[in-house]
Design a protein around this motif. Structure first.
Motif, mmCIF file in Angstrom:
data_model
loop_
_atom_site.group_PDB
_atom_site.id
_atom_site.type_symbol
_atom_site.label_atom_id
_atom_site.label_comp_id
_atom_site.label_asym_id
_atom_site.label_seq_id
_atom_site.Cartn_x
_atom_site.Cartn_y
_atom_site.Cartn_z
ATOM 1 N N ASN A 71 8.096 -4.218 5.930
ATOM 2 C CA ASN A 71 8.591 -5.186 6.905
ATOM 3 C C ASN A 71 7.419 -5.750 7.703
ATOM 4 O OD1 ASN A 71 9.699 -6.242 9.447
ATOM 5 N ND2 ASN A 71 11.639 -5.419 8.701
ATOM 6 N N GLU A 72 7.459 -7.038 8.005
ATOM 7 C CA GLU A 72 6.366 -7.661 8.749
ATOM 8 C C GLU A 72 6.236 -7.112 10.162
ATOM 9 O OE1 GLU A 72 5.997 -11.826 8.906
ATOM 10 O OE2 GLU A 72 5.551 -12.051 6.765
ATOM 11 N N ASN A 73 7.273 -6.470 10.692
ATOM 12 C CA ASN A 73 7.204 -5.902 12.026
ATOM 13 C C ASN A 73 6.776 -4.432 12.011
ATOM 14 O OD1 ASN A 73 8.010 -8.316 13.172
ATOM 15 N ND2 ASN A 73 10.182 -7.791 13.109
ATOM 16 N N ASN A 74 6.482 -3.905 10.824
ATOM 17 C CA ASN A 74 5.931 -2.556 10.756
ATOM 18 C C ASN A 74 4.519 -2.536 11.334
ATOM 19 O OD1 ASN A 74 8.261 -1.970 9.390
ATOM 20 N ND2 ASN A 74 7.262 -0.973 7.662
ATOM 21 N N ALA A 75 4.041 -1.337 11.668
ATOM 22 C CA ALA A 75 2.646 -1.155 12.077
ATOM 23 C C ALA A 75 1.893 -0.569 10.891
ATOM 24 C CB ALA A 75 2.555 -0.229 13.279
ATOM 25 N N VAL A 76 0.749 -1.178 10.554
ATOM 26 C CA VAL A 76 -0.005 -0.795 9.363
ATOM 27 C C VAL A 76 -1.483 -0.626 9.728
ATOM 28 C CG1 VAL A 76 -0.755 -1.556 7.059
ATOM 29 C CG2 VAL A 76 1.603 -1.967 7.814
ATOM 30 N N ALA A 77 -2.136 0.338 9.079
ATOM 31 C CA ALA A 77 -3.588 0.505 9.221
ATOM 32 C C ALA A 77 -4.151 0.953 7.888
ATOM 33 C CB ALA A 77 -3.926 1.519 10.318
ATOM 34 N N VAL A 78 -5.354 0.504 7.575
ATOM 35 C CA VAL A 78 -6.049 0.885 6.351
ATOM 36 C C VAL A 78 -7.345 1.578 6.752
ATOM 37 C CG1 VAL A 78 -7.089 0.115 4.190
ATOM 38 C CG2 VAL A 78 -5.053 -1.049 5.085
ATOM 39 N N VAL A 79 -7.535 2.804 6.268
ATOM 40 C CA VAL A 79 -8.688 3.617 6.653
ATOM 41 C C VAL A 79 -9.659 3.710 5.484
ATOM 42 C CG1 VAL A 79 -9.432 5.832 7.602
ATOM 43 C CG2 VAL A 79 -7.147 4.949 8.145
ATOM 44 N N GLN A 80 -10.925 3.481 5.753
ATOM 45 C CA GLN A 80 -11.959 3.599 4.725
ATOM 46 C C GLN A 80 -12.456 5.039 4.624
ATOM 47 O OE1 GLN A 80 -15.122 0.853 5.584
ATOM 48 N NE2 GLN A 80 -13.850 -0.957 5.290
ATOM 49 N N SER A 81 -13.117 5.339 3.516
ATOM 50 C CA SER A 81 -13.758 6.638 3.348
ATOM 51 C C SER A 81 -15.135 6.420 2.741
ATOM 52 C CB SER A 81 -12.930 7.556 2.446
ATOM 53 O OG SER A 81 -13.064 7.188 1.086
#
Length: 309
Positions: A71-81
């Protein structure tokens, strides 16, 4: 693309990196079992009203499609390694954001959180980021099992940016958690490439660390033991008395210097110019000795020297 590469690519698209989905699922389940307690503890430290966190499902899929149903109202994060620019994808649905914000701000737990049908506010994104931080820290671990994630996590995003974000495709494992309060429940999904789950943790088919990591631990223990066995020279310095430069220049080899009646009895035990302990000077029978009183405190010694001036 050569024939061998084409065949490997087709097989990878059909059955994943390892062609052993049971192995991936088992590794992910053990991974969660070791970290879910730390996740719950870390998240609840942020909240006024505690919530429960349970494992709901482990799903295998494609990493490039991980945001397709978000959903566009979700909270999302992408973490690098250290080995991947998108090692961890964290996806918190709107109901979970509402629940966590209410619990964080101390809302009455008897009232169900209100659903969110608008872009997330700055406060909501900050709370989501703080929760993602706790989840990523627990997932990251330490030592040879670490995922080597780049902590702290980037700020969570929402809205049209979710659709614009491009993920590199490949076999993935999606771990879904259920967040429960007294009157509501919602989901948090954590997706990672299968290669990150396996290569970073270096697990064999039995889910145990591979021999390389075991050997490293053994050698570390052996080296530590040998260091503890090594010998060092200890020196006990006894303060004698103050002397002028003239008196010091008249000292001769073999000359005996008497300790004054009120001489200081404390001495410092040192090794390689490093003071270790404050001791008491004395004798046991015919032998001189020092008795350890307490560890040397550089801060206290600095204060004592200032007060004595």
């Amino acid at each position: 693309m050569q024939a061998a590469e084409t065949r490997a690519y087709i097989l990878e698209r059909l059955v994943g990196d390892t062609a052993e989905p049971d192995r991936i699922t088992a590794a992910a389940r053990k991974f969660v079992q070791r970290g879910i307690g730390a996740i719950a503890e870390g998240v609840n430290q942020l909240l006024s009203n505690p919530i429960e966190i349970e494992l709901q499902a482990i799903e295998l899929g494609r990493y490039g499609q991980a945001l397709s149903s978000t959903n566009e109202n979700n909270a999302v994060a992408v973490v690098q390694s250290a080995v991947s620019p998108d090692a961890l994808l964290l996806d918190l649905e709107t109901e979970a954001v509402s629940m966590l914000v209410a619990a964080c701000l101390g809302a009455d737990p008897e009232f169900a959180p209100i659903g969110i049908d608008r872009p997330l506010s700055q406060i909501e994104l900050e709370v989501a980021t703080a929760v993602f931080q706790e989840v990523a820290t627990a997932f990251n671990g330490s030592g040879p099992r670490s995922l080597q994630l780049r902590i702290p996590v980037p700020r969570a995003f929402s809205g049209p940016e979710i659709r614009k974000h491009v993920l590199r495709d490949g076999p993935s494992v999606r771990i879904v958690f259920t967040l429960k309060s007294s009157n509501a429940s919602a989901r948090l999904a954590v997706t990672m490439p299968q290669r990150v789950l396996l290569s970073a943790r270096d697990e064999n088919k039995d889910g145990e660390l591979a021999n390389g990591a075991d050997d490293a631990n053994v050698w570390s223990e052996r080296l530590g033991e040998e260091v503890r066995k090594s010998s060092v020279t200890l020196e006990a310095m006894v303060p004698l008395a103050q002397m002028s430069l003239g008196q010091l220049s008249m000292l001769k080899v073999g000359q005996i210097l008497e300790l004054p009646a009120g001489a200081q009895t404390s001495t410092r035990l040192s090794s390689r110019n490093k003071t270790l302990f404050v001791c008491e000077f004395g004798k046991i029978g015919q032998s001189y000795s020092v008795r350890i009183k307490h560890p040397f405190d550089e801060g206290q010694d600095f204060v004592d020297r200032l007060l004595s001036q």
